[in-house]
Design an enzyme around this catalytic site. Structure first.
Site, PDB file in Angstrom:
ATOM      1  N   TYR A   1      -1.161 -10.069 -41.332  1.00 49.40           N
ATOM      2  CA  TYR A   1      -0.303  -9.326 -42.728  1.00 49.40           C
ATOM      3  C   TYR A   1       1.330  -9.104 -43.154  1.00 49.40           C
ATOM      4  O   TYR A   1       2.101  -9.525 -42.440  1.00 49.40           O
ATOM      5  CB  TYR A   1      -0.209  -7.969 -42.742  1.00 49.40           C
TER       6      TYR A   1
ATOM      7  N   HIS B   1      -4.426   3.525 -47.353  1.00 48.75           N
ATOM      8  CA  HIS B   1      -3.908   2.532 -46.474  1.00 48.75           C
ATOM      9  C   HIS B   1      -3.978   3.141 -44.912  1.00 48.75           C
ATOM     10  O   HIS B   1      -4.225   1.694 -44.173  1.00 48.75           O
ATOM     11  CB  HIS B   1      -2.991   1.760 -47.044  1.00 48.75           C
TER      12      HIS B   1
ATOM     13  N   ARG C   1      -0.895 -11.219 -55.521  1.00 45.09           N
ATOM     14  CA  ARG C   1      -1.712 -10.654 -54.339  1.00 45.09           C
ATOM     15  C   ARG C   1      -2.502 -11.257 -54.046  1.00 45.09           C
ATOM     16  O   ARG C   1      -3.337 -11.503 -54.464  1.00 45.09           O
ATOM     17  CB  ARG C   1      -0.912 -10.051 -53.191  1.00 45.09           C
TER      18      ARG C   1
ATOM     19  N   ASN D   1      -5.915 -11.322 -51.296  1.00 45.65           N
ATOM     20  CA  ASN D   1      -6.435 -10.517 -49.742  1.00 45.65           C
ATOM     21  C   ASN D   1      -7.334 -11.395 -48.837  1.00 45.65           C
ATOM     22  O   ASN D   1      -7.909 -11.824 -50.001  1.00 45.65           O
ATOM     23  CB  ASN D   1      -6.621  -9.889 -49.755  1.00 45.65           C
TER      24      ASN D   1
ATOM     25  N   GLU E   1     -10.103 -12.230 -52.206  1.00 44.96           N
ATOM     26  CA  GLU E   1      -9.704 -11.356 -53.333  1.00 44.96           C
ATOM     27  C   GLU E   1      -8.224 -12.242 -53.754  1.00 44.96           C
ATOM     28  O   GLU E   1      -6.792 -11.563 -53.805  1.00 44.96           O
ATOM     29  CB  GLU E   1      -9.140  -9.816 -52.878  1.00 44.96           C
TER      30      GLU E   1
ATOM     31  N   TYR F   1     -11.093  -4.775 -38.044  1.00 42.51           N
ATOM     32  CA  TYR F   1     -10.816  -3.805 -39.265  1.00 42.51           C
ATOM     33  C   TYR F   1     -11.690  -4.330 -39.896  1.00 42.51           C
ATOM     34  O   TYR F   1     -12.350  -4.327 -41.252  1.00 42.51           O
ATOM     35  CB  TYR F   1      -9.598  -3.522 -39.486  1.00 42.51           C
ATOM     36  N   LYS F   2     -11.303  -5.779 -40.169  1.00 42.31           N
ATOM     37  CA  LYS F   2     -12.893  -6.607 -41.226  1.00 42.31           C
ATOM     38  C   LYS F   2     -13.778  -6.671 -41.292  1.00 42.31           C
ATOM     39  O   LYS F   2     -14.623  -7.124 -41.902  1.00 42.31           O
ATOM     40  CB  LYS F   2     -11.795  -7.889 -41.307  1.00 42.31           C
TER      41      LYS F   2
HETATM   42  C1  HEM Z   1      -1.535  -0.106 -55.699  1.00 38.32           C
HETATM   43  C2  HEM Z   1      -2.740  -0.724 -55.974  1.00 38.32           C
HETATM   44  C3  HEM Z   1      -3.540  -1.182 -53.930  1.00 38.32           C
HETATM   45  C4  HEM Z   1      -4.619  -0.017 -54.461  1.00 38.32           C
HETATM   46  C5  HEM Z   1      -5.397   0.135 -54.845  1.00 38.32           C
HETATM   47  C6  HEM Z   1      -5.260  -1.091 -52.541  1.00 38.32           C
HETATM   48  C7  HEM Z   1      -6.527  -0.618 -51.785  1.00 38.32           C
HETATM   49  C8  HEM Z   1      -6.740  -0.748 -50.767  1.00 38.32           C
HETATM   50  C9  HEM Z   1      -7.980  -0.275 -50.383  1.00 38.32           C
HETATM   51  C10 HEM Z   1      -9.072   0.672 -50.714  1.00 38.32           C
HETATM   52  C11 HEM Z   1      -7.797  -1.235 -49.177  1.00 38.32           C
HETATM   53  C12 HEM Z   1      -9.290  -0.264 -48.156  1.00 38.32           C
HETATM   54  C13 HEM Z   1      -8.233   0.013 -47.118  1.00 38.32           C
HETATM   55  C14 HEM Z   1      -9.955   0.666 -46.363  1.00 38.32           C
HETATM   56  O1  HEM Z   1     -10.041  -0.163 -44.982  1.00 38.32           O
HETATM   57  O2  HEM Z   1     -10.613   1.977 -46.625  1.00 38.32           O
HETATM   58  C15 HEM Z   1      -6.524  -2.099 -48.238  1.00 38.32           C
HETATM   59  C16 HEM Z   1      -6.109  -2.642 -47.864  1.00 38.32           C
HETATM   60  C17 HEM Z   1      -5.379  -3.417 -47.195  1.00 38.32           C
HETATM   61  N1  HEM Z   1      -3.789  -3.663 -48.501  1.00 38.32           N
HETATM   62 FE1  HEM Z   1      -3.727  -2.890 -50.252  1.00 38.32          FE
HETATM   63  N2  HEM Z   1      -4.041  -1.638 -52.448  1.00 38.32           N
HETATM   64  C18 HEM Z   1      -3.199  -1.742 -53.077  1.00 38.32           C
HETATM   65  C19 HEM Z   1      -1.843  -2.659 -53.213  1.00 38.32           C
HETATM   66  C20 HEM Z   1      -2.309  -3.200 -51.904  1.00 38.32           C
HETATM   67  C21 HEM Z   1      -0.353  -4.258 -52.219  1.00 38.32           C
HETATM   68  C22 HEM Z   1       0.794  -3.858 -52.897  1.00 38.32           C
HETATM   69  C23 HEM Z   1      -0.429  -4.444 -50.611  1.00 38.32           C
HETATM   70  C24 HEM Z   1       0.656  -5.619 -50.050  1.00 38.32           C
HETATM   71  C25 HEM Z   1       1.491  -5.816 -49.089  1.00 38.32           C
HETATM   72  C26 HEM Z   1      -1.277  -3.933 -49.225  1.00 38.32           C
HETATM   73  C27 HEM Z   1      -2.335  -4.288 -48.415  1.00 38.32           C
HETATM   74  C28 HEM Z   1      -3.081  -3.872 -47.854  1.00 38.32           C
HETATM   75  C29 HEM Z   1      -3.803  -4.629 -46.996  1.00 38.32           C
HETATM   76  C30 HEM Z   1      -3.079  -5.508 -45.925  1.00 38.32           C
HETATM   77  C31 HEM Z   1      -4.943  -4.213 -46.946  1.00 38.32           C
HETATM   78  C32 HEM Z   1      -6.097  -4.041 -45.063  1.00 38.32           C
HETATM   79  C33 HEM Z   1      -6.973  -5.692 -46.345  1.00 38.32           C
HETATM   80  C34 HEM Z   1      -7.608  -6.369 -44.519  1.00 38.32           C
HETATM   81  O3  HEM Z   1      -7.497  -6.896 -43.978  1.00 38.32           O
HETATM   82  O4  HEM Z   1      -9.081  -6.718 -45.673  1.00 38.32           O
HETATM   83  N3  HEM Z   1      -2.506  -3.382 -51.227  1.00 38.32           N
HETATM   84  N4  HEM Z   1      -6.175  -1.541 -50.022  1.00 38.32           N
END
Ligand code: HEM
Lengths: 319, 346
Positions: free
Chosen positions: B37, B193, B223, B225, B265, B316-317
């Site tokens: 990350y 998060h 970004r 993901n 994504e 986690y994934k």
């Molecule tokens: C503001 C809008 C955003 C929303 C609504 C959002 C929403 C989410 C949600 C719902 C998850 C899944 C969490 C779970 O497991 O329940 C997630 C994961 C994550 N988000 Fe965001 N996020 C946003 C912005 C960002 C931004 C700007 C970053 C920048 C670094 C970020 C980094 C991550 C990362 C690293 C994960 C883990 C993803 C993975 O490993 O698959 N998010 N986010």
């Protein structure tokens, strides 16, 4: 921080009080301006023959009116000169530059009721907020204090728009705003917003805190740091180049414009990609990023040229 | 641009496939052999012609089928669309953003004409034609966010900015990687998060939030993901876990190429003008490992990333059950020679 700016020209100037002028701004190319949210401000850049003034002003018009923006400027004799320039030098047809609207004083949409408190020229952000409040049907009260009848900018318009929700306090008539009385009778869940002279802002914040209002429910107008800053020069150790950074350009952009290869990603001081090693600086580094720790910033050995600048005569970086 | 929309499914018989052209433009997310990350956000400015980021919003050959799948999920579970009443200004902001972008960038498919507040909208691929008054909820068959959310690929959430934080106050979410709109509704940025490993300690969310709070109208951000999904399924929601969770046990080194999909994504964020909110769009791209291997460079990189992924991220994934099988399938493309930096296919 974005340096994107729009060229506008002054379509109309109207004197609203002995000290306040209202400026109507339209796009130079005749296009539409972005819609905005109530309480937003823009930064106006004025080119005073070499010296550039940058002042933040609240947008007063209806957020739905994308043909023109409206700002009001109070003449501030003892300030850096921007407002005097607007009053004395800017005429109908003058060209200015503005930034996209930014809002650090928005109505909290979860609030049950909104109490707006303005002193003097502090009325301006509420002029646009009232549009949002009306469109959303929020409950509110407006309290507007000013020195004497001729200084009550827009008070007639506000009487018509707000009816009995607006309360006016004219100092010269001996009518004083009792902040404690106003805040004490509000229902739970009310938000208060204040814009005006420093003493008034301090009194509202203090009274609200004293009455136990949550911090989240207390709002005072804030302007973002104006983009850019003073021009400076940066010398590059590896290439031997010297690059001028103009006041309205980031150091990263100036380096790129000079053909310097530098890695970058977010361009907003968050990701760390453009981190640059500082070899010498005989003045001050102006760190604006969220990436470096306080200790790293203090050490003066690194900087993020996407948002940070320098105030010095000699800056040498390892590029 | 000529777009031929495919007839295909993302459930039951899973007839979803990528054309060679769609494979070529797949937004492969790994510039390096290792993945961790980071604050991987950048200005959402137009990218290379033909790429997924050429335009503000990407419409591709799966547009019609994805909108149909979204409609099925919404019919089965209306809770996948939710909006608090105070989001109405933001809803109109989003409708305007999407209609303007589609009509500008895909004029053969979408038409928008504005006569003051009276707007006429034509969506040819979905056969929709409506005239409505911008700002007047009663002139549309449903709330503006749901109306336009059904006509665009990907999931969308509206964030309200208050108290120096962001709150999920509305969403249309039908193609999520195992998170729930209902669960996250009303939460703050750090709260939703919460389940993400490693990133909190690295200070990533703190920096990302500050960056977003400063985001300006007209300067959107993107970004990438990624995760993995068994079968080309869009709706991998916790609500329907029983329909897809078991599929993870069916992967073998022999069928991994066909079953295991890389799920990328493309996330874009836009400051909304009238509401001062932010809209967050999560556009999902699916590709089977077999199709990915059309470009051996990608398969080789994917092999290294998956093999060396931090165990917390794999857990986690949700990759743990089939990671070994997928790594084994991918290993035949990896000769061990160094790969240059970059996400390019060749
Ligand atoms: C503001 C809008 C955003 C929303 C609504 C959002 C929403 C989410 C949600 C719902 C998850 C899944 C969490 C779970 O497991 O329940 C997630 C994961 C994550 N988000 Fe965001 N996020 C946003 C912005 C960002 C931004 C700007 C970053 C920048 C670094 C970020 C980094 C991550 C990362 C690293 C994960 C883990 C993803 C993975 O490993 O698959 N998010 N986010």
């Amino acid at each position: 921080m974005s340096l994107n700016s729009v060229n506008v020209k002054v379509a109309a100037i109207e004197r609203v009080t002995p000290l306040v002028k209202h400026f109507t701004l339209v796009r130079e190319d005749g296009g539409k301006l972005p819609p905005f949210s109530g309480g937003s401000h823009i930064v106006v850049s004025m080119d005073a023959g070499g010296k550039v003034y940058r002042n933040a002003y609240s947008l007063m018009g209806s957020p739905e009116d994308t043909d023109a923006y409206h700002i009001s400027v109070r003449r501030q004799e003892r300030s850096r000169g921007g407002s005097v320039f607007m009053h004395d030098k800017v005429t109908e047809g003058s060209a200015l530059q503005i930034t996209a609207p930014t809002n650090l004083f928005a109505i909290s949409r979860m609030g049950r009721k909104h109490v707006l408190i303005a002193g003097g020229i502090g009325i301006t952000p509420f002029m646009s907020q009232l549009h949002d409040i009306a469109r959303n049907g929020f409950d509110y009260e407006l309290h507007y204090a000013f020195r004497s009848p001729e200084h009550g900018a827009f008070s007639d318009q506000l009487k018509a728009r707000c009816g009995e929700r607006a309360h006016f306090y004219v100092d010269s008539n001996g009518k004083k705003l009792d902040i404690r009385e106003v805040l004490s009778r509000q229902p739970l869940g009310t938000h208060v917003y204040v814009c005006g002279p420093g003493t008034m802002v301090a009194a509202v914040l203090e009274t609200a805190r004293d009455l136990g209002w949550p911090e989240r429910h207390i709002h005072s107008e804030q302007f973002g740091a104006p983009p850019g800053g003073e021009p400076f020069k940066v010398a590059l150790a590896k290439s031997g180049l010297e690059v001028e950074v103009p006041g309205d350009t980031s150091m990263l952009q100036a380096l790129e414009d000079a053909g310097v290869e530098i890695d970058s990603l977010c361009r907003g001081g968050a990701c760390g990609r453009c981190m640059t090693e500082v070899l010498a600086c005989d003045g001050e580094l102006l760190h604006h990023d969220d990436y470096l720790s306080e200790a790293e910033k203090a050490s003066g050995k690194k900087m993020m040229p996407c948002v940070s600048r320098a105030r010095c005569t000699h800056l040498l970086v390892n590029l | 641009m000529a777009l031929a929309f495919k007839k295909e499914t993302f459930r039951d018989d899973y007839t979803y496939r990528n054309s060679p052209e769609a494979i070529r433009r797949f937004p492969f997310p790994f510039p390096e052999d290792r993945y961790m990350y980071s604050v991987n956000m950048e200005p959402h400015v137009p990218g290379a012609k033909g790429s997924a980021v050429e335009h503000i919003l990407d419409v591709d050959e799966h547009y019609v089928a994805e909108c149909a799948d979204k409609a099925i999920t919404l019919a089965q579970d209306p809770g996948r669309y939710a909006a608090l009443p105070h989001t109405m200004d933001a809803q109109w902001d989003v409708l305007e953003l999407i209609m303007d972008a589609l009509a500008n960038d895909y004029p053969e498919q979408f038409k928008l004409s504005k006569n003051g507040n009276v707007w006429s909208w034509e969506n040819k691929p979905l056969n929709i034609k409506d005239t409505f008054t911008f700002g007047d909820r009663d002139t549309l068959p449903m709330e503006p966010f749901e109306y336009i959310g059904r006509q665009i690929q990907g999931d969308w959430t509206i964030l309200d900015q208050r108290d120096n934080d962001l709150y999920v106050d509305a969403g249309i979410v039908t193609s999520q990687a195992d998170w729930s709109l209902m669960f996250d509704a009303g939460m703050s940025f750090m709260q939703w998060h919460g389940p993400v490993p490693q990133a909190h300690e690295m200070g990533i969310f703190e920096r990302a939030l500050k960056y977003l709070l400063n985001m300006q109208y007209g300067s959107p951000v993107r970004r990438f993901n990624w995760t993995m999904t068994i079968n080309p399924r869009l709706d991998t929601s916790p609500e329907n876990y029983e329909q897809w969770g078991q599929d993870r046990n069916t992967v073998t080194p022999q069928n991994a190429g066909e079953k295991v999909h890389l799920r990328v994504e493309l996330q874009t964020l836009y400051r909304l003008p009238r509401s001062n909110g932010i809209v967050f769009s999560i556009r999902c791209y699916l590709i089977s490992l077999e199709d990915l291997a059309t470009y051996p460079r990608w398969a080789k990189r994917m092999h290294r990333v998956l093999r060396d992924l931090h165990p917390d991220l794999a857990e986690y994934k949700g990759l743990v059950k089939y990671r070994d099988a997928a790594v084994q399938w991918l290993s035949k493309f990896d000769d061990g020679a160094p790969l240059e930096l970059g996400t390019q296919a060749e």
